[in-house]
Every structure is written in structure tokens, then in C-alpha cells.
Design a protein around this motif. Structure first.
Motif, PDB file in Angstrom:
ATOM      1  N   SER A 143       0.835  -1.201   0.000  1.00  0.00           N
ATOM      2  CA  SER A 143       0.000   0.000   0.000  1.00  0.00           C
ATOM      3  C   SER A 143       0.872   1.254   0.000  1.00  0.00           C
ATOM      4  O   SER A 143       0.583   2.235  -0.698  1.00  0.00           O
ATOM      5  N   VAL A 144       1.955   1.224   0.778  1.00  0.00           N
ATOM      6  CA  VAL A 144       2.847   2.375   0.852  1.00  0.00           C
ATOM      7  C   VAL A 144       3.683   2.485  -0.421  1.00  0.00           C
ATOM      8  O   VAL A 144       3.952   3.583  -0.911  1.00  0.00           O
ATOM      9  N   GLU A 145       4.098   1.347  -0.961  1.00  0.00           N
ATOM     10  CA  GLU A 145       4.828   1.352  -2.227  1.00  0.00           C
ATOM     11  C   GLU A 145       3.998   2.045  -3.314  1.00  0.00           C
ATOM     12  O   GLU A 145       4.513   2.895  -4.061  1.00  0.00           O
ATOM     13  N   ALA A 146       2.722   1.694  -3.408  1.00  0.00           N
ATOM     14  CA  ALA A 146       1.859   2.270  -4.439  1.00  0.00           C
ATOM     15  C   ALA A 146       1.709   3.776  -4.252  1.00  0.00           C
ATOM     16  O   ALA A 146       1.762   4.551  -5.213  1.00  0.00           O
ATOM     17  N   LEU A 147       1.541   4.197  -3.010  1.00  0.00           N
ATOM     18  CA  LEU A 147       1.390   5.620  -2.725  1.00  0.00           C
ATOM     19  C   LEU A 147       2.653   6.393  -3.082  1.00  0.00           C
ATOM     20  O   LEU A 147       2.593   7.445  -3.735  1.00  0.00           O
ATOM     21  N   PHE A 148       3.797   5.891  -2.676  1.00  0.00           N
ATOM     22  CA  PHE A 148       5.057   6.576  -2.972  1.00  0.00           C
ATOM     23  C   PHE A 148       5.330   6.628  -4.481  1.00  0.00           C
ATOM     24  O   PHE A 148       5.825   7.635  -4.991  1.00  0.00           O
ATOM     25  N   GLU A 149       5.023   5.560  -5.183  1.00  0.00           N
ATOM     26  CA  GLU A 149       5.251   5.565  -6.634  1.00  0.00           C
ATOM     27  C   GLU A 149       4.451   6.671  -7.315  1.00  0.00           C
ATOM     28  O   GLU A 149       4.969   7.402  -8.175  1.00  0.00           O
ATOM     29  N   GLU A 150       3.194   6.810  -6.936  1.00  0.00           N
ATOM     30  CA  GLU A 150       2.340   7.821  -7.550  1.00  0.00           C
ATOM     31  C   GLU A 150       2.743   9.235  -7.106  1.00  0.00           C
ATOM     32  O   GLU A 150       2.710  10.181  -7.904  1.00  0.00           O
ATOM     33  N   ALA A 151       3.112   9.396  -5.836  1.00  0.00           N
ATOM     34  CA  ALA A 151       3.539  10.707  -5.351  1.00  0.00           C
ATOM     35  C   ALA A 151       4.842  11.143  -6.009  1.00  0.00           C
ATOM     36  O   ALA A 151       5.019  12.318  -6.357  1.00  0.00           O
ATOM     37  N   PHE A 152       5.753  10.196  -6.204  1.00  0.00           N
ATOM     38  CA  PHE A 152       7.026  10.509  -6.859  1.00  0.00           C
ATOM     39  C   PHE A 152       6.783  10.965  -8.297  1.00  0.00           C
ATOM     40  O   PHE A 152       7.426  11.908  -8.780  1.00  0.00           O
ATOM     41  N   ALA A 153       5.848  10.330  -8.974  1.00  0.00           N
ATOM     42  CA  ALA A 153       5.537  10.708 -10.357  1.00  0.00           C
ATOM     43  C   ALA A 153       4.982  12.125 -10.441  1.00  0.00           C
ATOM     44  O   ALA A 153       5.147  12.801 -11.464  1.00  0.00           O
ATOM     45  N   ARG A 154       4.357  12.603  -9.373  1.00  0.00           N
ATOM     46  CA  ARG A 154       3.788  13.951  -9.343  1.00  0.00           C
ATOM     47  C   ARG A 154       4.722  14.950  -8.659  1.00  0.00           C
ATOM     48  O   ARG A 154       4.382  16.116  -8.519  1.00  0.00           O
ATOM     49  N   ASN A 155       5.856  14.487  -8.183  1.00  0.00           N
ATOM     50  CA  ASN A 155       6.856  15.327  -7.495  1.00  0.00           C
ATOM     51  C   ASN A 155       6.279  15.981  -6.244  1.00  0.00           C
ATOM     52  O   ASN A 155       6.652  17.102  -5.878  1.00  0.00           O
ATOM     53  N   MET A 156       5.365  15.293  -5.555  1.00  0.00           N
ATOM     54  CA  MET A 156       4.738  15.854  -4.365  1.00  0.00           C
ATOM     55  C   MET A 156       5.606  15.636  -3.130  1.00  0.00           C
ATOM     56  O   MET A 156       6.341  14.650  -3.047  1.00  0.00           O
ATOM     57  N   ARG A 157       5.495  16.556  -2.176  1.00  0.00           N
ATOM     58  CA  ARG A 157       6.179  16.401  -0.898  1.00  0.00           C
ATOM     59  C   ARG A 157       5.229  15.644   0.040  1.00  0.00           C
ATOM     60  O   ARG A 157       4.383  16.237   0.709  1.00  0.00           O
ATOM     61  N   ILE A 158       5.389  14.338   0.043  1.00  0.00           N
ATOM     62  CA  ILE A 158       4.515  13.439   0.785  1.00  0.00           C
ATOM     63  C   ILE A 158       5.342  12.691   1.831  1.00  0.00           C
ATOM     64  O   ILE A 158       6.450  12.230   1.558  1.00  0.00           O
ATOM     65  N   VAL A 159       4.777  12.556   3.034  1.00  0.00           N
ATOM     66  CA  VAL A 159       5.363  11.711   4.075  1.00  0.00           C
ATOM     67  C   VAL A 159       4.339  10.631   4.402  1.00  0.00           C
ATOM     68  O   VAL A 159       3.162  10.940   4.634  1.00  0.00           O
ATOM     69  N   ALA A 160       4.758   9.384   4.396  1.00  0.00           N
ATOM     70  CA  ALA A 160       3.818   8.286   4.620  1.00  0.00           C
ATOM     71  C   ALA A 160       4.517   7.130   5.321  1.00  0.00           C
ATOM     72  O   ALA A 160       5.741   7.079   5.397  1.00  0.00           O
ATOM     73  N   GLY A 161       3.710   6.202   5.811  1.00  0.00           N
ATOM     74  CA  GLY A 161       4.269   5.029   6.462  1.00  0.00           C
ATOM     75  C   GLY A 161       3.282   3.887   6.506  1.00  0.00           C
ATOM     76  O   GLY A 161       2.062   4.079   6.412  1.00  0.00           O
ATOM     77  N   LYS A 162       3.816   2.707   6.637  1.00  0.00           N
ATOM     78  CA  LYS A 162       3.029   1.486   6.795  1.00  0.00           C
ATOM     79  C   LYS A 162       2.446   1.436   8.207  1.00  0.00           C
ATOM     80  O   LYS A 162       3.158   1.659   9.191  1.00  0.00           O
ATOM     81  N   ALA A 163       1.144   1.182   8.320  1.00  0.00           N
ATOM     82  CA  ALA A 163       0.517   1.080   9.635  1.00  0.00           C
ATOM     83  C   ALA A 163       1.054  -0.143  10.386  1.00  0.00           C
ATOM     84  O   ALA A 163       1.277  -1.207   9.795  1.00  0.00           O
ATOM     85  N   LEU A 164       1.270   0.027  11.675  1.00  0.00           N
ATOM     86  CA  LEU A 164       1.765  -1.059  12.535  1.00  0.00           C
ATOM     87  C   LEU A 164       0.629  -1.537  13.429  1.00  0.00           C
ATOM     88  O   LEU A 164       0.103  -0.766  14.232  1.00  0.00           O
ATOM     89  N   MET A 165       0.261  -2.805  13.282  1.00  0.00           N
ATOM     90  CA  MET A 165      -0.837  -3.383  14.084  1.00  0.00           C
ATOM     91  C   MET A 165      -0.575  -4.874  14.279  1.00  0.00           C
ATOM     92  O   MET A 165      -0.556  -5.615  13.295  1.00  0.00           O
ATOM     93  N   ASP A 166      -0.378  -5.296  15.510  1.00  0.00           N
ATOM     94  CA  ASP A 166      -0.137  -6.727  15.730  1.00  0.00           C
ATOM     95  C   ASP A 166      -0.993  -7.322  16.840  1.00  0.00           C
ATOM     96  O   ASP A 166      -0.757  -8.447  17.279  1.00  0.00           O
ATOM     97  N   ARG A 167      -2.020  -6.594  17.287  1.00  0.00           N
ATOM     98  CA  ARG A 167      -2.950  -7.160  18.271  1.00  0.00           C
ATOM     99  C   ARG A 167      -4.279  -6.417  18.212  1.00  0.00           C
ATOM    100  O   ARG A 167      -4.372  -5.291  17.716  1.00  0.00           O
TER     101      ARG A 167
END
Length: 434
Positions: A143-167
Motif C-alpha cells: 500500500s505504501v509502495e503504491a502511494l510513494f510511486e504515484e507521489a514521486f511521479a507527481r513530485n509531491m512532498r509526501i510523508v507516509a508510512g506502513k501502519a503497525l498493528m499486531d494485536r
């Protein structure tokens, strides 16, 4: 040779927090302005008559006369995977997560679905004048890979991360501390600092993360001194009670994150509706920031954020739409809701503060005020053009606006995505209305 571009129109931007620096010293307004950009960076700003005589003959000129140029909006808290469940009926936070959010986020195990949603999501941000955002992905690395790929193509200043959930979440949206550690390290190595992208360590919230998971998150944050930490804090009364049950020896909800090294000057906490004064004090001392999300706080019935209390302690605050609990991508509409929340809290949110929260305040919250959030010389040329005639009502009302403040207030009350005429990213038009 770097091309020179000049943009004409009235120009407005904040230079400081109006809660700290009094009006008019906290903003700059140029009625007949010119903004000059070279290589995606602002190189001059001022009155058109003063700058145009030195403009190279080869310069491209973009005439937005009659419209207002402002910095691009900065959304400090939004969930990209909740795109298709926006406007889901009837629940408060915990039941809403179980009924709507987690089933929707499970779909992002499919890379094709993630890519299609990322394309639409980023285009919708740009259509609403948002050029920078701090974004939640799902637990799935793709999910994060897809977001970064599209943001990079638009040259946007985006900060994102993979959600952490284990319980305490369904298996389809659960990971482990071990897989989270591996995925985060791979994502940071590939995407953090690529183009204008940045990474955020992103625990969902304390109830969804084991001690092992939070320990891992704190260790990663310590090892990577220029990544952010992004999570939720004190959004809902039931959530807070759950945290008390899970961590009976913790001083409060904020203390849970502090115990794991997650309360730092790179930490952004969404909501913070029910914080007490001492918690605001600790946040200020550590340099942590808050994302104020009035639309979602109202939609989920979570409560009314106390902006004045945050100001009292000097905590940095930016605005967040919090889509999909938030019901609009528009930060103009989010200003509208923020005004109402503040009114219910007993104080008046003026237009200068609203635009500060949506621009420079958001940039400060994300530790990037040296790059975006204003139109100062040397900043990256992320800006938007506001159409003063985007609706008949807005056009009619603005004819009676006699000051800059009144104009901005009317825009924040009556404006929405229709008011965004153009959105420029690093001086390149990435959205044009119609």
C-alpha cells in the motif's frame, strides 16, 4: 539553462503564528503581485510593477489576475486506504474501525487495488489544493509502495508510512513486530529522501500495538534521525478507557508512547481531543506536534479539540482532514469546521489563524517549514490559485469584503474544492480546474 516562470495575481501567505506574532506582522499580502520561480524554487516575490522590469524576456508568464495565490495546503493527518469508506454511517471510533475501516483496509493486500486508489487519492488531494500531506498506509507494505510511486511521479512532498498493528485487530490487517521491522527498513531505504518523499514510523494506536511492536517502532525512530513518527492520541473516550485498561501503570495515554521512545520533536499526534494541561506541557517540552482534525472529531462524535490550550503551552498544531472519518479532502472546508469547534469551545478562530494552520503551521508540525508552507524566497514553489468567482454565492459575498481578513474568512466559510483554480507543485501545474 533553468527556465524562469512568473505568476501574476494577488499573493497571500503567513510568516508566523498569529497567536505569537500580532497582526499584521504575521502575514504578507501583495494586491498586484508577482511570484518568480526558477527550478521549482521561489526566487522573488513582490509587486508586479517592481519585478517585471527585470524579468527575462524568455520568462513564461502565467496570468492569474483576479485570483489569489497562496501556499499549497498541508494536510497533517489523512488515511489513504479509507478512500472508499468515507461517509460511513452511525458509529463512534472503535465500532467504526471494526465495522468499516479494517474490512476496507484488508483490500490493500492487492497491489492493483492499492495502485488504483493511490492514483485517485493523490489527484483528489491536488484537486483540493493540498500539495503536502502526512499519510497513513495500511499494514501491507504494497500500500505504501503504491502511494510513494504515484507521489514521486507527481513530485509531491509526501510523508507516509506502513501502519503497525499486531494485536486487537482482524488477522487480515495484522502484522508482527518482526515483519514490521523488516518492511519499515526496506521502505525507508527505498523511498525516504527520494525526490520529495519522506517516511513516518506509523503505529496505528497503542491498543493495536504490542509492547514488542512499540519497542521496535521506538528503536527505528531512534536509528533514523530524519523520519517522523505518526500516530493517534486521545481521540475518543472509549479509546482512552481501553488504553487505561491495557496500561494500568501508565500516567496517561501520552505516557504510553513516551515509555517506548515515541514522544519526540519528530512526533505528530492526531486528534488529542481529551488532553489535559500537563500532557500539553510534556508535548511542548519534547517538541511534539498535534494534527487538529475537526471534521472527523465531529463526524465520529469524539469531542472538541482545545486549540487555545495547545496555544497556551506552545505546541505546534496543523490541520488534518482525517479522511475517511473526515468527510472532505478540502482544507477550506476543514477550516470551516475548525471555526465551529472553536466557537463551541468559547473562542473565535480568526481567518489568519485558520490559514496558518493549513499552511505554515502544518509545515512546522511536519518539521519542513524551511521548505514549504509559505511563499518566502528560497522555499519550494508549491502553491495554489484561489478562484474568487468559483460559485455565484462566493462571488457575490466577496464583493462586500473590505479587508484581506474578511476575504480569507469568507473563503474559509464558503470555499471548497471548486475554489481551487490551479495547484502548482514545484512550479508545475498538477491540477487545473475544468
Amino acid at each position: 539553462m533553468v527556465s524562469v516562470k512568473a505568476y501574476l495575481g494577488s499573493i497571500f501567505y503567513m510568516t508566523d503564528d498569529p497567536a505569537v506574532v500580532a497582526v499584521p506582522d504575521c502575514y504578507r499580502y501583495v494586491a498586484d503581485g508577482m511570484l518568480i520561480v526558477e527550478g521549482g524554487i521561489i526566487t522573488a516575490i513582490g509587486a508586479q510593477r517592481e519585478l517585471e522590469e527585470n524579468l527575462p524576456k524568455s520568462a513564461e508568464v502565467f496570468d492569474h489576475t483576479g485570483s489569489m495565490i497562496t501556499p499549497g495546503f498541508i494536510d497533517t493527518h489523512i488515511h489513504f486506504p479509507q478512500l472508499d469508506m468515507i461517509a460511513s454511517f452511525g458509529e463512534q471510533l472503535l465500532d467504526w474501525l471494526d465495522r468499516y475501516t479494517f474490512p476496507e483496509e484488508a483490500k490493500f493486500s492487492d497491489p492493483a487495488h492499492a495502485k488504483e486508489c493511490a492514483e485517485f487519492f493523490l489527484n483528489e488531494l491536488l484537486r483540493n489544493g493540498t500539495t503536502t500531506a502526512l499519510i497513513y498506509g495500511t499494514v501491507h507494505k504494497q500500500s505504501v509502495e503504491a502511494l510513494f510511486e504515484e507521489a514521486f511521479a507527481r513530485n509531491m512532498r509526501i510523508v507516509a508510512g506502513k501502519a503497525l498493528m499486531d494485536r486487537n485487530v482482524p488477522e487480515a490487517v495484522r502484522d508482527t513486530a518482526e515483519t514490521s521491522d523488516r518492511d519499515n527498513r526496506e521502505l525507508i531505504a527505498r523511498w525516504h529522501g527520494k525526490g520529495r518523499l519522506g517516511y513516518a514510523i506509523t503505529p496505528r494506536f497503542a491498543p493495536a500495538c504490542s509492547d514488542e511492536q512499540l519497542t521496535m517502532a521506538g528503536k527505528l525512530l531512534g536509528e533514523h534521525p530524519d523520519v517522523l513518527m505518526h500516530t493517534h492520541l486521545s481521540e475518543n473516550v472509549s479509546e482512552i478507557d481501553w488504553v487505561k485498561d491495557l496500561y494500568p501503570t501508565a500516567k496517561d495515554y501520552l505516557d504510553v508512547y513516551d515509555r517506548f521512545g515515541l514522544l519526540t520533536d519528530r512526533s505528530v499526534f492526531a486528534h488529542c481531543v481529551h488532553l489535559e494541561g500537563e500532557e500539553f506541557q510534556r508535548m511542548a517540552e519534547r517538541g511534539a506536534a498535534i494534527s487538529y482534525c475537526p471534521t472527523s472529531n465531529l463526524f465520529l462524535g469524539s469531542g472538541l479539540f482545545n486549540l487555545k490550550e495547545a496555544e497556551k503551552y506552545g505546541v505546534d498544531v496543523g490541520l488534518g482532514t482525517d479522511v475517511g472519518a473526515g468527510t472532505s479532502f478540502s482544507l477550506l472546508q476543514t477550516m470551516n469546521e475548525a471555526y465551529k469547534v472553536c466557537h463551541l469551545r468559547g473562542h473565535k478562530l480568526d481567518a489568519f489563524k485558520s490559514f496558518y494552520l493549513a499552511t505554515l503551521g502544518g509545515a512546522k508540525a511536519l518539521n519542513m517549514a524551511d521548505k514549504v508552507g509559505s511563499l518566502e524566497v528560497g522555499r519550494e514553489a508549491d502553491f495554489l490559485v484561489l478562484d474568487m468567482h468559483s460559485t455565484p454565492l462566493l462571488s457575490r459575498r466577496l464583493k462586500h469584503a473590505s479587508t484581506v481578513e474578511e476575504t480569507l474568512f469568507v473563503l474559509s466559510m464558503l470555499g471548497d474544492d471548486r475554489a481551487i483554480s490551479h495547484t502548482y507543485v514545484a512550479g508545475v501545474c498538477q491540477h487545473r480546474k475544468g
